[in-house]
Design an enzyme around this catalytic site. Structure first.
Site, PDB file in Angstrom:
ATOM      1  N   ARG A   1       3.441   6.820   7.528  1.00  0.00           N
ATOM      2  CA  ARG A   1       4.895   6.719   7.481  1.00  0.00           C
ATOM      3  C   ARG A   1       5.490   8.103   7.629  1.00  0.00           C
ATOM      4  NH1 ARG A   1       7.129   2.901   2.785  1.00  0.00           N
ATOM      5  NH2 ARG A   1       5.600   1.477   3.671  1.00  0.00           N
TER       6      ARG A   1
ATOM      7  N   SER B   1       8.627  -0.213   5.999  1.00  0.00           N
ATOM      8  CA  SER B   1       8.987  -1.092   4.887  1.00  0.00           C
ATOM      9  C   SER B   1      10.447  -0.956   4.481  1.00  0.00           C
ATOM     10  CB  SER B   1       8.044  -0.813   3.713  1.00  0.00           C
ATOM     11  OG  SER B   1       8.267  -1.745   2.695  1.00  0.00           O
ATOM     12  N   HIS B   2      10.668  -0.482   3.259  1.00  0.00           N
ATOM     13  CA  HIS B   2      12.021  -0.443   2.685  1.00  0.00           C
ATOM     14  C   HIS B   2      12.727   0.882   2.968  1.00  0.00           C
ATOM     15  CE1 HIS B   2       8.797   0.918   0.185  1.00  0.00           C
ATOM     16  NE2 HIS B   2       9.623   1.794  -0.348  1.00  0.00           N
TER      17      HIS B   2
ATOM     18  N   LYS C   1       1.019   0.518  10.529  1.00  0.00           N
ATOM     19  CA  LYS C   1      -0.015   0.046   9.595  1.00  0.00           C
ATOM     20  C   LYS C   1      -1.056  -0.721  10.402  1.00  0.00           C
ATOM     21  CE  LYS C   1       3.072  -2.465   7.106  1.00  0.00           C
ATOM     22  NZ  LYS C   1       3.582  -3.272   5.983  1.00  0.00           N
TER      23      LYS C   1
ATOM     24  N   ASP D   1      12.941  -7.088   1.980  1.00  0.00           N
ATOM     25  CA  ASP D   1      13.066  -5.706   2.462  1.00  0.00           C
ATOM     26  C   ASP D   1      12.915  -5.592   3.985  1.00  0.00           C
ATOM     27  OD1 ASP D   1      10.344  -6.226   2.606  1.00  0.00           O
ATOM     28  OD2 ASP D   1       9.802  -4.140   2.218  1.00  0.00           O
TER      29      ASP D   1
ATOM     30  N   ASP E   1      10.521  -5.061   6.137  1.00  0.00           N
ATOM     31  CA  ASP E   1       9.479  -5.795   6.859  1.00  0.00           C
ATOM     32  C   ASP E   1       9.141  -7.139   6.221  1.00  0.00           C
ATOM     33  OD1 ASP E   1       8.392  -4.458   4.665  1.00  0.00           O
ATOM     34  OD2 ASP E   1       6.398  -4.400   5.557  1.00  0.00           O
TER      35      ASP E   1
ATOM     36  N   ASP F   1       8.133  -8.137   3.166  1.00  0.00           N
ATOM     37  CA  ASP F   1       7.081  -8.429   2.185  1.00  0.00           C
ATOM     38  C   ASP F   1       7.568  -8.345   0.736  1.00  0.00           C
ATOM     39  OD1 ASP F   1       7.254  -5.680   2.233  1.00  0.00           O
ATOM     40  OD2 ASP F   1       5.119  -5.319   2.614  1.00  0.00           O
ATOM     41  N   ARG F   2       8.719  -7.716   0.493  1.00  0.00           N
ATOM     42  CA  ARG F   2       9.215  -7.628  -0.890  1.00  0.00           C
ATOM     43  C   ARG F   2      10.240  -8.730  -1.168  1.00  0.00           C
ATOM     44  NH1 ARG F   2       9.997  -1.336  -2.650  1.00  0.00           N
ATOM     45  NH2 ARG F   2       7.874  -0.719  -2.110  1.00  0.00           N
TER      46      ARG F   2
ATOM     47  N   THR G   1      -2.123   0.799  -7.426  1.00  0.00           N
ATOM     48  CA  THR G   1      -0.927   0.463  -6.657  1.00  0.00           C
ATOM     49  C   THR G   1      -1.241   0.334  -5.170  1.00  0.00           C
ATOM     50  OG1 THR G   1       0.482   1.539  -8.243  1.00  0.00           O
ATOM     51  CG2 THR G   1       1.347   1.370  -6.014  1.00  0.00           C
TER      52      THR G   1
ATOM     53  N   GLU H   1       3.088  -6.946  -7.793  1.00  0.00           N
ATOM     54  CA  GLU H   1       3.345  -5.553  -8.157  1.00  0.00           C
ATOM     55  C   GLU H   1       4.761  -5.462  -8.706  1.00  0.00           C
ATOM     56  OE1 GLU H   1       1.312  -2.284  -5.802  1.00  0.00           O
ATOM     57  OE2 GLU H   1       2.160  -3.535  -4.236  1.00  0.00           O
ATOM     58  N   GLU H   2       4.965  -4.480  -9.576  1.00  0.00           N
ATOM     59  CA  GLU H   2       6.294  -4.279 -10.167  1.00  0.00           C
ATOM     60  C   GLU H   2       7.325  -3.889  -9.112  1.00  0.00           C
ATOM     61  OE1 GLU H   2       7.516  -1.010  -9.913  1.00  0.00           O
ATOM     62  OE2 GLU H   2       5.586  -0.511  -8.976  1.00  0.00           O
TER      63      GLU H   2
ATOM     64  N   LYS I   1       1.815  -9.083   0.558  1.00  0.00           N
ATOM     65  CA  LYS I   1       2.850  -9.668  -0.273  1.00  0.00           C
ATOM     66  C   LYS I   1       3.856 -10.348   0.654  1.00  0.00           C
ATOM     67  CE  LYS I   1       5.017  -5.141  -0.872  1.00  0.00           C
ATOM     68  NZ  LYS I   1       4.129  -3.976  -0.987  1.00  0.00           N
TER      69      LYS I   1
ATOM     70  N   ARG J   1       7.284   8.647 -10.082  1.00  0.00           N
ATOM     71  CA  ARG J   1       7.603   7.340 -10.643  1.00  0.00           C
ATOM     72  C   ARG J   1       7.144   7.308 -12.091  1.00  0.00           C
ATOM     73  NH1 ARG J   1       9.174   5.013  -6.091  1.00  0.00           N
ATOM     74  NH2 ARG J   1       7.843   4.798  -4.247  1.00  0.00           N
TER      75      ARG J   1
HETATM   76  C1  G1P Z   1       5.326   1.670  -3.148  1.00  0.00           C
HETATM   77  C2  G1P Z   1       5.142   0.755  -4.333  1.00  0.00           C
HETATM   78  C3  G1P Z   1       3.849  -0.017  -4.200  1.00  0.00           C
HETATM   79  C4  G1P Z   1       3.847  -0.776  -2.872  1.00  0.00           C
HETATM   80  C5  G1P Z   1       4.114   0.178  -1.734  1.00  0.00           C
HETATM   81  C6  G1P Z   1       4.269  -0.549  -0.402  1.00  0.00           C
HETATM   82  O1  G1P Z   1       4.276   2.606  -3.099  1.00  0.00           O
HETATM   83  O2  G1P Z   1       5.174   1.466  -5.545  1.00  0.00           O
HETATM   84  O3  G1P Z   1       3.716  -0.890  -5.279  1.00  0.00           O
HETATM   85  O4  G1P Z   1       2.616  -1.413  -2.677  1.00  0.00           O
HETATM   86  O5  G1P Z   1       5.327   0.901  -1.972  1.00  0.00           O
HETATM   87  O6  G1P Z   1       5.331  -1.459  -0.423  1.00  0.00           O
HETATM   88  P1  G1P Z   1       4.389   4.106  -3.680  1.00  0.00           P
HETATM   89  O7  G1P Z   1       5.584   4.728  -2.987  1.00  0.00           O
HETATM   90  O8  G1P Z   1       4.657   3.967  -5.140  1.00  0.00           O
HETATM   91  O9  G1P Z   1       3.087   4.751  -3.367  1.00  0.00           O
HETATM   92 ZN    ZN Z   2       7.825  -3.804   2.743  1.00  0.00          ZN
END
Ligand code: G1P
Ligand code: ZN
Length: 544
Positions: free
Chosen positions: A22, A113-114, A126, A278, A280, A282-283, A345, A364-365, A377, A497
């Site tokens: 990324r 992703s987000h 990916k 989000d 893509d 998955d969230r 994670t 995941e949280e 996800k 985090r």
């Molecule tokens: C973050 C989230 C993690 C998730 C990932 C991809 O990763 O914390 O749970 O799997 O995005 O969506 P991090 O930025 O914390 O490494």
């Molecule tokens: Zn995503």
């Protein structure tokens, strides 16, 4: 058509993170940058000649350009066939679904992703393997190794493919099939959920929902599923047109970035159910009428009610959650008598557990929930799962969650992010914490006494692989926890985090505000990690 071999030199920074490579769009636009990484993927995969791959992305800026380049490189590298989502669009879970359905060799997903998109936003690549899931560490490290010694890449000189027309085309000797992005995914959802019960709920006139696609990839899926198949009124899906810059927004479904939806669900005359996904797809975020469901609770509630959903009615093999995710689901697993796994994670760590049928649901949280139906996800899956439970029980979101807390107790949970802090300072903060593991043990802060302090390390129960330094944990004698991690998905500086969790069995205290309930732990985290001293910040930038 001319096959070219182009000389190149390695980039030092192509190590895939939590979820692929990324970087900012300008990084990816550097001459040879994308090509080097794609060639490194092809070079690291044995036996890829003649095989089929899936290719698509979340529609962000540079998606179409990258797809054309990747197709020409795939053709030059002897790939047999590529299945591409129409318009270049494929959500991450839909890609996983298509890899599995057509038993392809793997797939390439273009997404950050987000993270925000646009000419100055982020982009990402990916690679997913044949089980449909993110490449595990051994594959991503092999790609990284290739990227460090690449000297040339192969590309076909050819005209662009029309990505918008469903059909089969030839690129050199390679076949390109443009497929409908939604149909295979909807078929899979049909096989898991009681869509008729959900349709009745959504057309009953007594239940209103709003889905916010945040101008990202789920728009076409959500419209076809909710407004099409499930007959929900037009306008149920808001921000449903995927845009290259997500309308200037941050396509992350949480209380901060999905503010339009949050205002609606917490406003006057609010609907009964709100959901968002989000960039893509998955969230997911789940909201009830004036009510927010934390992702950790969502996993626990889905697990406790899975028997009500056709695809899961025969029981769950087990559940899995990432280490920083709250232990709410552990309590449900204990009651059901099934195993509960704690992984590092990142979704890639669930793949082996799902393949080995040790876990059925995972979460995941960070607003990620999914199951063994794919190996990613899946935002819309989680939303349909909730709707299925609501349709069967006739309860509101809030009733379901409050009753859940009554049965299992409440795990108060929050994550505090300190974004874009200095990378060196963040690393020092983590090193400083590591140096204190021994002295911290036994220390008391008001009501809280530290029972353990360590670095989380995970041994995969299926293949025995070990992942170390996956987050610093400070555990207290009453079961409360603070976890510190540095993000592996950010592209600017570092993101610290801080994950906070406490357990409250007493129902009379379940109404307390989360930040208040976690107040003491928040202060302990700041003190113990010396957050102000190292980062110059005293308050997080995002609280979820
Ligand atoms: C973050 C989230 C993690 C998730 C990932 C991809 O990763 O914390 O749970 O799997 O995005 O969506 P991090 O930025 O914390 O490494
Ligand atoms: Zn995503």
């Amino acid at each position: 058509m001319n096959l070219r071999t182009v000389a190149t030199t390695p980039f030092e920074d192509q190590k895939p993170g939590t979820s692929g490579l990324r970087k900012s769009v300008p990084d990816f636009q550097k001459p040879h940058y994308l090509e080097n990484f794609i060639q490194s993927i092809f070079n690291s995969l044995d036996g890829i000649e003649g095989q089929t791959l899936v290719l698509g992305g979340d529609g962000r800026y540079y998606n179409r350009t990258a797809i054309q380049t990747i197709l020409k490189m795939a053709a030059a590298n002897g790939i047999g066939k590529v299945l591409v989502g129409q318009g270049g669009i494929l959500s991450t879970p839909a890609t996983s679904c298509i890899i599995r359905k057509y038993e392809t060799f793997g797939g390439i997903i273009l997404s950050a992703s987000h993270n925000p998109g646009g000419p100055n936003g982020d982009f990402g690549v990916k690679y997913n393997i044949s089980n449909g899931g993110p490449a595990p560490e051994k594959v991503t490290s092999a790609i990284f190794e290739q990227s460090k010694r690449i000297q040339a890449y192969k590309i076909l000189e050819a005209a662009d493919i029309n990505l918008d027309r469903v059909g089969t085309f030839k690129l050199g000797t390679m076949e390109v099939e443009i497929i409908d992005s939604v149909v295979p995914y909807l078929e899979l959802m049909e096989s898991l959920f009681d869509l008729e019960a959900i349709r009745q709920l959504l057309t009953s006139g007594k239940f209103r929902m709003c889905m916010d696609s945040l101008h990202a990839v789920t728009g076409p899926y959500a419209k076809q599923i909710f407004e099409g198949r499930l007959n929900a009124p037009k306008g149920t899906v808001q921000n449903g047109e995927p845009l290259e810059d997500f309308g200037g927004g941050h396509p992350d479904p949480n209380l901060v970035y999905a503010e339009e939806l949050v205002e609606l669900l917490f406003g006057e005359d609010a609907p009964d159910f709100g959901a968002a996904s989000d960039g893509d797809g998955d969230r997911n975020m789940i909201l009830g009428h004036h009510f927010f469901v934390t992702p950790s609770d969502s996993l626990a509630v889905l697990t406790a009610n899975a028997h009500l959903v056709p695809g899961y009615k025969d029981g769950l093999a087990g559940v899995a959650r990432s280490m920083p995710t709250s232990a709410a689901v552990d309590r449900v697993a204990a009651k059901l008598g099934i195993d509960c796994y704690e992984t590092p994670t990142g979704w890639k760590f669930f793949g082996n557990l799902l393949d080995a049928e040790k876990a059925t649901l995972c979460g995941e949280e960070s607003f990620g929930t999914g199951s063994n139906h794919v190996r990613e996800k899946d935002g819309l899956w989680a939303i349909l799962f909730w709707l299925n439970i609501l349709a069967v029980t006739g309860k509101s979101v809030e009733e379901l969650v409050r009753e859940h807390w009554q049965t299992y107790g409440r795990n108060f949970y929050s994550r505090h992010d300190y974004e874009e802090v200095d990378k060196a300072a963040a690393t020092e903060l983590m090193d400083n914490l590591r140096s204190q593991f021994t002295p911290l043990k036994g220390q008391t802060f008001g009501f809280y006494t530290i029972e353990y302090a360590d670095d989380f390390s995970y041994t995969d129960p299926v293949d025995g692989s070990i992942a170390e330094k996956q987050g610093i944990r400070i555990g207290f004698t009453d079961g409360s926890r603070i976890v510190f991690r540095l993000s592996g998905t950010g592209t600017k500086g570092a993101t610290l985090r801080v994950y906070l969790e406490s357990y409250e069995p007493d129902t009379s205290k379940h109404g307390e505000d989360t930040q208040t309930a976690l107040g003491d732990l928040i202060q302990i985290a700041k003190d113990v990690a010396k957050i102000q001293e190292f980062t110059g910040r005293n308050e997080p930038t995002v609280i979820t």
